[in-house]
Design an enzyme around this catalytic site. Structure first.
Site, PDB file in Angstrom:
ATOM      1  N   ASP A 144      -4.641   8.545  11.287  1.00 11.19           N
ATOM      2  CA  ASP A 144      -3.276   7.949  11.732  1.00 11.19           C
ATOM      3  C   ASP A 144      -2.779   8.429  13.187  1.00 11.19           C
ATOM      4  O   ASP A 144      -3.068   9.418  13.492  1.00 11.19           O
ATOM      5  CB  ASP A 144      -2.496   8.466  10.655  1.00 11.19           C
ATOM      6  N   GLU A 168       0.895  -0.942   0.008  1.00  9.62           N
ATOM      7  CA  GLU A 168       0.046  -0.035  -0.060  1.00  9.62           C
ATOM      8  C   GLU A 168       0.881   1.456   0.023  1.00  9.62           C
ATOM      9  O   GLU A 168       1.774   1.326   0.977  1.00  9.62           O
ATOM     10  CB  GLU A 168      -0.862   0.045   1.234  1.00  9.62           C
TER      11      GLU A 168
END
Lengths: 425, 269
Positions: free
Chosen positions: B71, B60
């Site tokens: 995140d 990815e």
């Protein structure tokens, strides 16, 4: 006045879209909580018990209705137009923010959640949230950019005194946008028992419509007060726009009064040419930030641009989606007001009327001076004074040279000007 | 950008083909994440190459973004570093192309605003030209994805949407119906970052998703060791590792390679 939050013709569609704006650009993990909140809010909007409790708090706790004050000496500087001030600065906690906070805190209890998180820039929303949590016995955590905790240290102390935990955010630009990022991260992790009490008309659906509705009382009161006072509607309504909650709150009552012009005044910072400003609607392009599609200050790669304003509350690269829609449809107009112009208006209102507005609200007052001069002596301008200026004394003292440092400090001069004021931030 | 036809035999390299192979081998796929441009564009190409050499079946390639709300601190810091080092959005295509031209498989993981700004169709076109296989979209839900549904169909890219432990049955059903390639199940409620345990919620979520789809299901968030990889491989079709790789990049290319090797062993236990 009983709070009126029932659906109107200006509601978004079921997915929270105002035209092409709004919606939900969020992690799937939050969708269930947003659905729960939207469902609970839909019930509350029509629940007499909820409305009665909210009305009681607005009256007995906030001190509503807030007065309408005519400002004739200020008006002399606005082309002789009549200037009417909606005094949200006189609410408990010192700004309009309490309107939304009380509504959402009541919803938090209805949903059986015990923990509230919030973001704050200048500290007004954080203080209001900490206040409501103290009142209702809810745990409160406030995320605040580290830069803002330094420039608004007294508000940090207020929140802590009220029992809130204040978390300085050290990521990114360390200001309001990063505080919202961090609050969203907390919410994704703790969503089962935590409500995110978002402080403006931005964010994913249902926040923009719900926060607007809790602020509709501003415009509903003001419209009736103006009619009673002067026997007709105003020619123009002026409000400052960061995320845009106080502006939507006062605009809403006038949306169908097509003869009433609506103006939002954004952070012009050091001027649009300087690149250091927060004029999202004037210079931005549509994009997604913090869960909604709206105008956004972004670079050509879609990275958010850091903003600048002397007012921490307007220092935000996004804006509520309904404002984007009002801009595109032409129903409202948006203009930038530079730091210096806002500070001049702050001093002028203080000297002519004995009212010290928040620097955010001073942008609306500077706008009202423009509008009054355009309208002339027959004009009537309604201005939302969204907050009081106590929190801004340090900035004002530096800007106008009011602190004794061996020099005279009358506040009359061009004073220290933008440069020194910037140093103080 | 100029079409490069980096992938003349596209079908062979598709995600479908990858998961068929893994199924035949009786194992889960190993998926490794790294932001493009971290620590620099050139270095990220070398690190991704090390991940593939070490045993990742798919990488990815992340798009560094100024406001990454999904995140945790590790990936936030990496994205910041990449942006400060001058990462530009178009660089993601050259990173993907470097993976594809070496015979590796790559998807891109990105917050939606950069794609929206670039133009959804243009982004899809350029990603496909670079040899990318699809997009993982952590803040795009199918409800808002009409233009991506159209662009992905036009340019033959896979749409990897996310499901979470909080997702209702109805949401899982509509999300997997909009997905292709695989479905990304977040193992815990929270943001990215290595954790000591990934919890029972992941197994439960995968079980719930299987009731609605035949698509492979990958599990991400929090995985950092071969033991955890093996644990997840027991019930999922792919094990996704991000922050742990990002941390190893700070050590060395060799450390990245070693982690991939360990995890690849884990998914084969």
């Amino acid at each position: 006045m009983k709070p009126e939050i029932a659906p109107t013709a200006h509601d978004p569609d079921e997915g929270g879209h105002f035209g092409p704006y709004g919606g939900r650009f969020v992690p799937e993990a939050l969708v269930a909580a947003l659905d729960e909140l939207a469902a609970e809010y839909d019930k509350a909007r029509n629940d007499p018990d909820f409305l009665a409790e909210l009305a009681r708090l607005q009256r007995d706790y906030t001190g509503r209705p807030s007065p309408l004050t005519e400002a004739p000496r200020f008006g002399e500087h606005a082309g002789g137009a009549r200037i009417l001030l909606k005094r949200e600065d006189l609410n408990h906690t010192g700004s309009h923010k309490i309107n939304n906070v009380l509504g959402q805190a009541l919803l938090t209890k209805r949903m059986g959640k015990r923990r509230v998180i919030a973001e704050t820039g200048a500290g007004q929303h954080g203080v209001a949230t900490a206040t409501a949590c103290a009142l209702m016995g809810l745990e409160c955590v406030v995320y605040m950019g580290e830069v803002d905790t330094q420039r608004q240290a007294l508000n940090v102390a207020r929140m802590r005194l009220l029992g809130a935990e204040v978390v300085p955010v050290r990521a990114g630009s360390r200001t309001l946008k990063d505080a919202i990022n961090e609050a969203l991260r907390d919410w994704v992790t703790n969503v089962d028992h935590t409500h995110y009490l978002l402080g403006t008309v931005a964010g994913p659906h249902p926040f923009p419509v719900m926060v607007r509705d809790f602020h509709r009382v501003i415009g509903d009161e003001a419209r009736a007060q103006v009619l009673e006072r002067v026997g007709r509607l105003p020619d123009a309504v002026a409000a400052c726009v960061g995320g845009g909650s106080n502006a939507i709150g006062i605009f809403h009552a006038f949306l169908d009064d097509t003869d009433v012009r609506l103006y939002g005044f954004e952070a012009g910072g050091e001027g649009l040419d300087s690149g250091r400003h927060g004029a999202t609607l004037t210079t931005g392009v549509p994009g997604m930030l913090h869960g909604a599609r709206s105008y956004l200050m972004q670079d050509e790669d879609g990275q958010t641009i850091e903003t600048h304003s002397i007012s921490a509350g307007l220092d935000y690269p996004g804006v509520g989606p309904e404002h984007s829609w009002l801009k595109d449809t032409g129903r409202a107009g948006y203009r930038p007001v530079a730091d210096a112009e806002a500070m001049d208006a702050l001093r002028l209102l203080t000297r002519t009327e004995g009212i010290i507005p928040a620097i955010e609200s001073a942008h609306a007052l500077a706008g009202a001076l423009q509008l009054g001069r355009e309208l002339g002596p027959d004009g009537i301008v309604l201005v939302n004074v969204s907050g009081r200026g106590d929190k801004d004394m340090e900035t004002a003292a530096t800007w106008f040279g009011l602190v004794d440092d061996g020099a005279s400090g009358t506040g009359d001069g061009p004073a220290n000007g933008p440069r020194n004021a910037e140093d103080a931030r | 950008m100029t079409p490069t036809t980096a992938r003349p035999e596209g079908q062979v390299f598709s995600l479908d083909a990858l998961f068929r192979t893994c199924r035949d081998e009786g194992r889960a796929a190993l998926v490794g994440y790294l932001p493009a441009g971290f620590p620099t564009v050139g270095d990220s190409k070398r690190m991704l190459s090390a991940m593939l050499d070490g045993g990742c079946d798919l990488v990815e390639v992340g798009v560094p973004y100024s406001d990454p709300v999904m995140d945790g601190p590790t990936i936030q810091a990496a994205a910041d570093e990449a942006l400060h080092a001058g990462f530009r959005l178009r660089d993601v295509f050259s990173v993907v192309e470097s993976v594809a031209s070496a015979g590796g498989r790559a998807v891109v993981m990105t917050y939606w605003n950069p794609v929206h700004r670039y133009g959804v169709d243009a982004f899809a076109r350029d990603l496909a030209s670079a040899g990318g296989l699809g997009l993982i979209t952590p803040d795009l839900i199918p409800d808002e994805a009409d233009d991506w549904m159209a662009a992905s169909a036009e340019h033959v890219l896979d749409r990897i949407f996310l499901i979470a432990p909080s997702s209702t049955e109805e949401r899982i059903a509509c999300t997997v119906a909009a997905s292709s390639g695989f479905v990304y199940a977040t193992s815990v409620m929270g943001v990215t970052g290595a954790r000591d345990s990934v919890g029972a919620a992941a197994a439960d979520l995968v079980r719930r998703a299987r009731a609605h789809t035949e698509l492979p299901i990958g599990v991400g968030l929090g995985v950092r060791s071969a033991g955890q990889a093996a644990e997840i491989a027991a019930f999922a079709d792919a094990v996704i590792v991000g922050s742990a790789f990002v941390s190893r990049v700070r050590d060395s290319e060799q450390a990245v390679h070693t982690l991939a090797t360990e995890l690849a062993e884990g998914v084969r236990r």
